[in-house]
Design a protein around this motif. Structure first.
Motif, PDB file in Angstrom:
ATOM      1  N   THR A  42       0.821  -1.218   0.000  1.00 58.90           N
ATOM      2  CA  THR A  42       0.000   0.000   0.000  1.00 58.90           C
ATOM      3  C   THR A  42       0.855   1.269   0.000  1.00 58.90           C
ATOM      4  N   ILE A 381      -9.900  -0.181   4.343  1.00 62.45           N
ATOM      5  CA  ILE A 381      -8.882  -0.727   3.449  1.00 62.45           C
ATOM      6  C   ILE A 381      -9.166  -2.211   3.199  1.00 62.45           C
ATOM      7  N   PHE A 388     -10.121   1.071  -1.153  1.00 63.94           N
ATOM      8  CA  PHE A 388     -10.425   1.882   0.015  1.00 63.94           C
ATOM      9  C   PHE A 388     -11.880   2.338   0.054  1.00 63.94           C
ATOM     10  N   PRO A 412      -7.623   6.902   2.058  1.00 66.86           N
ATOM     11  CA  PRO A 412      -6.653   5.811   1.904  1.00 66.86           C
ATOM     12  C   PRO A 412      -5.384   5.999   2.742  1.00 66.86           C
TER      13      PRO A 412
END
Lengths: 642, 642
Positions: A42, A381, A388, A412
């Protein structure tokens, strides 16, 4: 463990519970793999999407200004560029925590490059905001009410603190100190200073972080100034509107409740307006209350907290039901299918709740922190770290899914930075007390009563309620170990070095004062059973319905495990709920329960005969896990009968 | 009874059921006093509020142009001036029907003055639109998609027809014929004509009215052209957008489903987009199908009708759940508390349904017409005729009330004109058949099978189901009298001149063919009992709930008759419901029923124990009557259990 940046100078050590730095807590258990996903996937993805959005063009003084970029959005044509600095900053903050977790040279180089670009962008006087330097130059400090200028500054400060703590590199921190110094010279109570404050609060709590890490009292003082100045008359937002040639009454949101600036903060008693602004402000207020040992903020903080938790909080720890103002409406207005309940609001509630623990352990705050964390925030998430949620309904007809990216990309990086820094929310450490607020496997290194302490916590929590701690002080030391007994626990037992200990929780914490020796073991057993919750009669949409809770998790049912339509199921009060596996989500605890399934003979839209019923079973999963498998309906509040 | 303007030349008499003109039906019973309220109070009030809004300044060529007037509105800054002509027109139309009801010299003088002003405004070539003549001159016919130009023309035509029928005065009608002639020259299939059509349909049905009253086929042909041209490629809305220098894809609503122009109308199968546009269009299509005996429109009309009534219609006859597009969303999306269900949409559904009866009696259409009329439409006006609902939720927390006026004032004159012209919806008259679609006390004068017929209907309907008709043809005559047996009727009995007659409904109508003689009496007895309705399982919010129906009325419960919170009540399937008086609403039929009332011990927002129950009773009232007394909660779908 990187120890370069830990243990900032304590400013005023007594009776102030402060969080540990992210690099003081090595997290495993439930959150460990989640941090790893964000660290390895991420963190870089957030950068990629910031780059895709064009943010690097905006901040780079050596490139042509991109001007206003208006993405197509069904709600109208708006630009989010005024808060792009905050989005980049939260991405840097996430990456910083990721680097601490797992050093990644490529990621670090990307961050350094962005920091270098900001370094070239920063003005001589320290000013650092890409929108006002590059997109709308010449309008600096002209519209604090709407323009997110000081909000951006706050997020950049948080990012700089995180990057410093994770890597020991001071460049970004020094840049932000210069910017904070400019803000400190510009804003303040003196006649030659502006008496303004952030339209979107955030800078307040960031300045507290900056003060703590640098040991500079003036940053704390500036945070306090912003808190004290808010909502005072003559109203700064009126004055700056007039200075811009606007009528204050043309403000789109009609009054300053939207920004919690409708009256001085100490006079406020209800949670109003934009949800994220609200919780960020109250977090900053709670920080100020802690750092200045200022009880004058307590009546407001306590009343607002009660107003949120007793009348305006979703069972998931989300709040702010309305899309229109991204915030509060009226008491008990908690619609499910249309709940806005922004991910950022639950993240912000974790921030606020954690700071309400600044002066004493109190399960009122920790329970809500935990509920918001494991539900309203964590659902933001996907399990693979790539998609998201922005808004978080408690019921879906099947069309609500996580976004790859959002035109307003605040959530996010917000959930990503929360998860990667989650270790800092586990403990509160005062002069002679260590409070354990959240249980998750971890090893922590800290100092209490002047003594270094290694603390090891082993548990499968939140899947079950058995918790084992090992304490390793560098020498025998007296202090209080405070262990939270969550509100959901129907019982608990405590043992020290294998010996049962009878203790009563004080404000929801078992406070054990004794001399602790190396190798001491504490075992806490929390009774964790699935149960039904029932909403207050004034919460109209939840009447005739119940929600399932097990430990910190609120459960939901998803179409993929069951049969649509989910509102055709009815459960009985007292239904037995059995832990079970979840298809496609290994390791998570599902629940199986008996139900009745109603079906209507095919008579069109409205039938004259009642539905028929047959026995059926339901599978429930933790709410935060929904929409990770086949798309379909989702429901938190199940129909129930006696 | 004014007979100057009745009996226009029948264009194509066979198998076409046409409504009577308003001046052919003298209405009493349920609607009589309602028409009187509007005639004596609302009609003038509508003018007053149009004047307050500044509409007379806009239309008067001898006054300075007011320019764009932007009222403050929380949804943003928009002007509704582009449809002010339609608001004035619907007010004139209402006043026209009011004048027919009760001649009022002052009101008539006001209308004449407005008509005179429009007369001065009308351009040499016949063009007549105040927005494009006075506010944005030079942009005529440039944006049919958004600007309501042809929609305005339609409403003005309807007003002119009504005023002519009510007063016999031709001036306004002649003005609108000149305007219609200009439109007819401007739009059409020829190479030198524009191939456009109304972005907001309405003109189509108005041209049918104009053709019927004037006997001019070209107005019918123009209506057919607009229907035929809609949605054809190359797309006119694309072309005109390009001509304006815009990108077609920048259209705010993304695609032309919003205006039912996403494909040719004969290819459409689902109801989509803006609700009022949809129903106005389909009404016009049904009119064209009738007048041109055109079966090629049937597959579209039938499929769209089914899609609405089987998947998208509120039990109240409202539709279009979403505020965002004032229209449709996805199948079975029928939220209650947030229902948009605009009053105008239910009014438009009455229009559409009535026109679906153009070629044969069919209770599918008449049942929906009745439901929409007595519920979703009629609730749009307060009992005293002074306040108006725009959106019509089926559940309220207590903050939803009728407006004195709305910044977008389409609904008040729309419901007012519907009620004052309600007599025209009672009957459909073909060459040799008279169909009775709605039962309300009235005397009608009409012609069937070449014979004048006086028809008297006596009933307390909709309070009970006994209906008595007296037929007085000028001479004995053979024709079919078709009497609707509503879908809600659990049984019926029929007698002619006191003799029972066994008959089976055909498409929901008892079709009695015989020679009718002066003084013939028909008695129809409909079994009217309160019953519960249950929604399809896919209507999520209504599961575990039931609605109460009695005759045409959907019922609701209001806080003022009961105890809040209304969602704390549970009723049992099969509950006995007893007619009763309603406090403060004399003459209306309430219902009393047993229920259980749940209460929660005071444990905060979410309790661990289920609510307790005690026996209670509920009082329900017809939905259209809600919010006429003390404000408070309202609920249509009551919680139920077996």
């Amino acid at each position: 463990m990187n120890t370069n940046a830990q243990h900032p100078a304590a400013l005023t050590p007594k009776s102030k519970f402060r969080p540990l730095a992210v690099n003081q807590v090595r997290v495993g258990g439930f959150f460990g793999p989640r941090i790893d996903v964000i660290a390895t996937k991420t963190a870089a993805l957030l950068f990629d999407r910031c780059v895709e959005a064009g943010m690097l063009e905006q901040i780079d003084p050596d490139k042509p200004s991109p001007g206003i970029v208006i993405p197509y959005h069904p709600g109208g044509k708006v630009t989010t560029q005024m808060f792009w600095d905050s989005d980049l900053a939260k991405s840097i903050e996430t990456a910083a925590y990721a680097l601490y977790r797992q050093r990644d040279a490529a990621l670090e180089a990307r961050i350094d490059a962005v920091i270098d670009t900001y370094g070239r962008l920063q003005a001589e006087d320290g000013y650092l905001n890409s929108f006002f330097l590059r997109i709308e130059p010449g309008t600096r400090w002209a519209n604090l009410r709407d323009q997110h200028e000081l909000y951006d500054a706050g997020h950049m400060i948080e990012a700089a603190v995180a990057y410093y703590q994770a890597t020991g590199k001071r460049k970004f921190l020094d840049m932000l100190c210069r910017y904070a110094d400019l803000i400190d010279r510009t804003f303040g109570p003196n006649a030659d200073q502006k008496h303004g404050y952030p339209g979107h609060p955030e800078l307040e709590l960031a300045l507290i972080k900056l003060g703590r890490v640098t040991g500079e009292q003036r940053y704390l003082d500036l945070a306090k100034f912003f808190v004290d100045a808010r909502g005072q008359e003559p109203h700064y937002f009126d004055q700056e509107a007039v200075a811009r040639g606007e009528k204050p009454e043309d403000f789109h949101f009609k009054n300053y409740e939207y920004a919690q600036a409708h009256k001085p903060v100490r006079e406020q008693r209800e949670i109003v307006g934009h949800a994220v602004r609200a919780a960020y402000l109250y977090a900053g207020m709670a920080d100020v209350a802690t750092e200045f040992s200022d009880p004058s903020l307590d009546p407001a903080l306590e009343a607002i907290w009660s107003h949120l938790t007793e009348k305006n909080l979703y069972v998931t720890g989300g709040f702010g039901p309305s899309k229109d103002n991204e915030g509060l409406t009226y008491d008990y207005d908690l619609p499910n299918a249309t709940a806005y309940a922004e991910t950022c609001a639950s993240v912000a509630l974790v921030f606020w709740a954690s700071r309400m623990l600044g002066r004493a352990p109190d399960a009122r705050f920790a329970d809500v922190m935990e509920r918001a964390l494991y539900n309203g925030a964590l659902t933001g998430i996907s399990e693979d770290g790539t998609h998201f949620f922005y808004d978080n309904p408690l019921e879906s007809r099947g069309a609500h899914h996580r976004w790859r990216w959002h035109f307003c990309p605040c959530c996010p990086p917000n959930i990503a930075r929360l998860v990667t820094s989650i270790g800092t929310y586990f403990y509160g450490v005062a002069e002679d007390e260590v409070a354990v607020h959240l249980y998750c496997e971890n090893d922590a290194e800290l100092e209490v009563a002047g003594t270094r302490l290694n603390l090891g916590l082993t548990t499968r929590y939140p899947d079950d309620g058995s918790i084992a701690l090992t304490l390793d002080p560098e020498r025998p030391v007296d202090f209080t170990l405070s262990l939270r007994v969550p509100g959901w626990a129907k019982g608990f037992s405590l043992a020290i070095n294998g010996e049962p200990l009878v203790a009563q929780p004080e404000n929801g914490y078992l406070r054990i004062r004794r001399q602790w020796n190396a190798g001491d073991r504490v075992a806490l057993e929390l009774t964790m059973e699935a149960e039904l919750l029932y909403a207050h009669p004034k919460v109209a949409p939840d009447q005739g319905r119940a929600a399932i809770l097990r430990g910190p998790f609120v459960y939901c049912v998803e179409e993929t495990d069951n049969t649509a339509a989910l509102n055709s199921y009815v459960i009985k009060d007292g239904v037995r709920m059995t832990p079970s596996d979840i298809d496609g989500l290994p390791g998570a605890v599902g629940l199986s329960l008996d139900a009745l399934f109603e079906s209507q003979p095919a008579e069109g839209l409205y039938a004259e005969s009642p539905p028929e019923r047959r026995p059926a079973s339901l599978k429930a999963i933790p709410y935060y896990l929904w929409d990770n498998r086949a798309p379909g309906e989702m429901l938190v509040w199940l129909r129930r009968e006696p």
